[in-house]
Design a protein around this motif. Structure first.
Motif, short mmCIF file in Angstrom:
data_model
loop_
_atom_site.label_atom_id
_atom_site.label_comp_id
_atom_site.label_asym_id
_atom_site.label_seq_id
_atom_site.Cartn_x
_atom_site.Cartn_y
_atom_site.Cartn_z
N ILE A 90 6.95 0.26 37.48
CA ILE A 90 6.15 -0.25 38.60
C ILE A 90 4.76 0.36 38.52
CG2 ILE A 90 6.07 -0.53 41.11
CD1 ILE A 90 8.93 -0.92 41.00
N PRO A 91 3.80 -0.40 37.97
CA PRO A 91 2.44 0.15 37.85
C PRO A 91 1.77 0.22 39.22
CG PRO A 91 2.76 -1.82 36.49
CD PRO A 91 3.89 -1.77 37.45
N ALA A 92 1.30 1.40 39.57
CA ALA A 92 0.68 1.57 40.90
C ALA A 92 -0.50 2.53 40.80
CB ALA A 92 1.73 2.07 41.88
N ALA A 93 -1.21 2.47 39.68
CA ALA A 93 -2.31 3.42 39.49
C ALA A 93 -3.68 2.77 39.63
CB ALA A 93 -2.19 4.07 38.10
N GLY A 94 -3.69 1.47 39.99
CA GLY A 94 -4.97 0.76 40.08
C GLY A 94 -5.84 1.30 41.21
N LEU A 95 -7.11 0.93 41.20
CA LEU A 95 -8.06 1.47 42.19
C LEU A 95 -8.03 0.70 43.51
CD1 LEU A 95 -11.13 2.13 39.86
CD2 LEU A 95 -9.44 3.78 40.69
N LYS A 102 -3.31 1.39 47.61
CA LYS A 102 -3.09 0.00 48.02
C LYS A 102 -1.59 -0.28 48.17
CE LYS A 102 -3.46 -3.05 44.70
NZ LYS A 102 -4.06 -3.96 43.70
N GLU A 103 -0.79 0.32 47.29
CA GLU A 103 0.65 0.06 47.28
C GLU A 103 1.35 0.61 48.53
OE1 GLU A 103 -1.13 1.58 44.91
OE2 GLU A 103 -1.20 -0.01 43.39
N MET A 104 0.63 1.46 49.30
CA MET A 104 1.21 2.02 50.52
C MET A 104 0.73 1.30 51.78
SD MET A 104 3.48 4.28 49.96
CE MET A 104 3.60 5.07 51.55
N GLN A 117 -6.44 7.61 33.59
CA GLN A 117 -7.59 6.76 33.93
C GLN A 117 -7.07 5.33 34.06
OE1 GLN A 117 -9.94 7.96 30.38
NE2 GLN A 117 -11.65 7.37 31.71
N PRO A 118 -7.59 4.53 35.00
CA PRO A 118 -7.09 3.16 35.13
C PRO A 118 -7.64 2.27 34.01
CG PRO A 118 -8.73 3.61 36.81
CD PRO A 118 -8.63 4.85 35.99
N LEU A 119 -7.00 2.34 32.84
CA LEU A 119 -7.50 1.61 31.67
C LEU A 119 -6.80 0.26 31.49
CD1 LEU A 119 -7.86 4.54 29.12
CD2 LEU A 119 -9.64 3.44 30.47
N GLY A 120 -6.22 -0.25 32.56
CA GLY A 120 -5.62 -1.58 32.50
C GLY A 120 -4.11 -1.54 32.61
N LEU A 121 -3.57 -2.75 32.89
CA LEU A 121 -2.13 -2.88 33.11
C LEU A 121 -1.32 -2.47 31.88
CD1 LEU A 121 0.13 -3.84 34.96
CD2 LEU A 121 -0.29 -6.17 34.15
N HIS A 155 -2.09 -0.40 29.52
CA HIS A 155 -2.16 1.06 29.39
C HIS A 155 -1.23 1.72 30.40
CE1 HIS A 155 -4.10 5.06 30.12
NE2 HIS A 155 -4.03 5.07 28.81
N ALA A 156 -1.21 1.20 31.63
CA ALA A 156 -0.34 1.77 32.68
C ALA A 156 1.13 1.69 32.24
CB ALA A 156 -0.55 1.02 34.00
N ILE A 157 1.53 0.54 31.73
CA ILE A 157 2.94 0.36 31.33
C ILE A 157 3.28 1.28 30.16
CG2 ILE A 157 4.59 -1.33 30.38
CD1 ILE A 157 3.05 -3.40 32.15
#
Ligand code: UTP
Length: 322
Positions: free
Chosen positions: A17-22, A35-37, A115-119, A121-123
């Motif tokens: 569950i990617p939840a690191a975006g800005l 945002k996820e909260m 760092q938020p380097l994209g979906l 990268h998050a996965i």
């Protein structure tokens, strides 16, 4: 006729569950609050995704977090003191709602995306935990209603029947295909809401879109995606795109699309978020009984304001024409 033999007996029990975006579209609310909260009625957005995945058989959750997101860990923790207080006060319904946040047989792992380097990268940050197992990905921004079916459960079945990755797709108006990752279909097109995918195109020009089937935030991916993501170079906007890795895996292993018929709310967007709040609030008979008259009243006031403004618009339009 006997049903065809499954291609894999591998179960899908892990979800990323990617939840690191800005969450820039929700600033300033997301300055200190992930945002996820943000809550839809009385649950944070991310909890809807956890419940959906759990219902589909997922028991291990890997949440990708980032700076300022620790509150998510607190949310899924067992709140001993709160539970004890609620118990002593006899607030049993409230206690149950707190205990239900995370079922006892579910485990959550947290890993940070520096760092938020994209979906993509998050996965990829979850690779050490998914290991050689297939895994689901749920983007928590998308809340999907499960009154008809649980799409992730259906996608896991397709994975087991075909041995191929599966992406959830939604038909979108042709003139909006440039806003999504779009499926290019092979062979027979859509049959029984399933389609063999030949490739994916990220945000194509409208006239070049190979279909009107857009990728939405649910995936069941084979283990090959993790090594593929590790070699994927930054693409559009300097981010590592999940779609780029999917294109490569699709060439080698094939890929299935499953066409959704479920209502979906894009809670990453202010309009979708408000709609989700209204929709889920109206499912609660007590809230609905108070909210419905208010909605009617507000809509009527809005209509009256528009009526007042209308003559001016008509006047200026008339001027232009002369
Ligand atoms: P979005 O594309 O909605 O990006 O991410 P965002 O940063 O959250 O929001 P905006 O566009 O700035 O308002 C879709 C999902 O992927 C996660 C997000 O947390 C969200 O759940 N994501 C995105 C990451 O975990 N890391 C990233 O680098 C990007």
């Amino acid at each position: 006729m006997p049903s065809p033999k499954p291609k894999t007996t591998q179960k899908v029990t892990k979800a990323v569950i990617p939840a690191a975006g800005l969450g820039t579209r929700f600033l300033p609310a997301t300055k200190a609050m992930p945002k996820e909260m943000l809550t839809v009625v009385n649950k944070p957005i991310i909890q809807y995704a956890i419940e959906e995945a759990y219902e589909a058989g997922i028991r291990e959750f890997i949440i990708i977090t980032g700076r300022g997101k620790a509150v998510m860990e607190n949310h899924f923790d067992h709140p001993y003191e709160l539970a004890d207080t609620l118990q002593k006060k006899g607030k049993l319904a409230e206690l149950e709602s707190v205990n239900k946040v995370l079922p006892s047989d579910a485990r959550i792992y947290y890993t940070r995306q520096g760092q938020p380097l994209g979906l993509g990268h998050a996965i990829a940050c979850a690779a050490a935990i998914t290991g050689d197992d297939p895994f689901a990905v749920l983007l928590p921004d998308d809340i999907i209603c499960r009154d008809k079916e649980n799409p992730v459960a259906e996608m896991i079945k397709i994975y087991q029947q075909t041995g191929q990755s599966v992406v959830l797709a939604e038909e979108v108006p042709h003139d909006r295909t440039n806003q999504y990752g779009i499926l290019s279909l092979a062979g027979k097109g859509i049959q029984n809401r399933r389609a063999q995918v030949s490739s994916f195109v990220e945000k194509p020009k409208i006239e070049e879109a190979p279909s009107n089937l857009a990728i939405i935030g649910r995936y069941v991916l084979t283990p090959a995606h993790m090594p593929q993501l590790a070699q994927t170079k930054p693409g559009k906007a300097g981010e590592i795109q999940l779609t780029d890795a999917m294109v490569e895996v699709c060439k080698r292993e094939g890929f299935m699309g499953y066409v959704s018929q479920s209502k979906r709310f894009d809670c990453g967007d202010k309009v979708g978020f408000q709609m989700a709040n209204l929709y889920f609030a109206m499912q609660d008979p007590y809230i609905a009984s108070r909210l419905q008259p208010f909605l009617h009243q507000t809509a009527a006031q809005y209509d009256r304001r528009r009526e007042v403004r209308l003559p001016e618009t008509t006047k200026s339009a008339g001027k232009k024409a002369s």
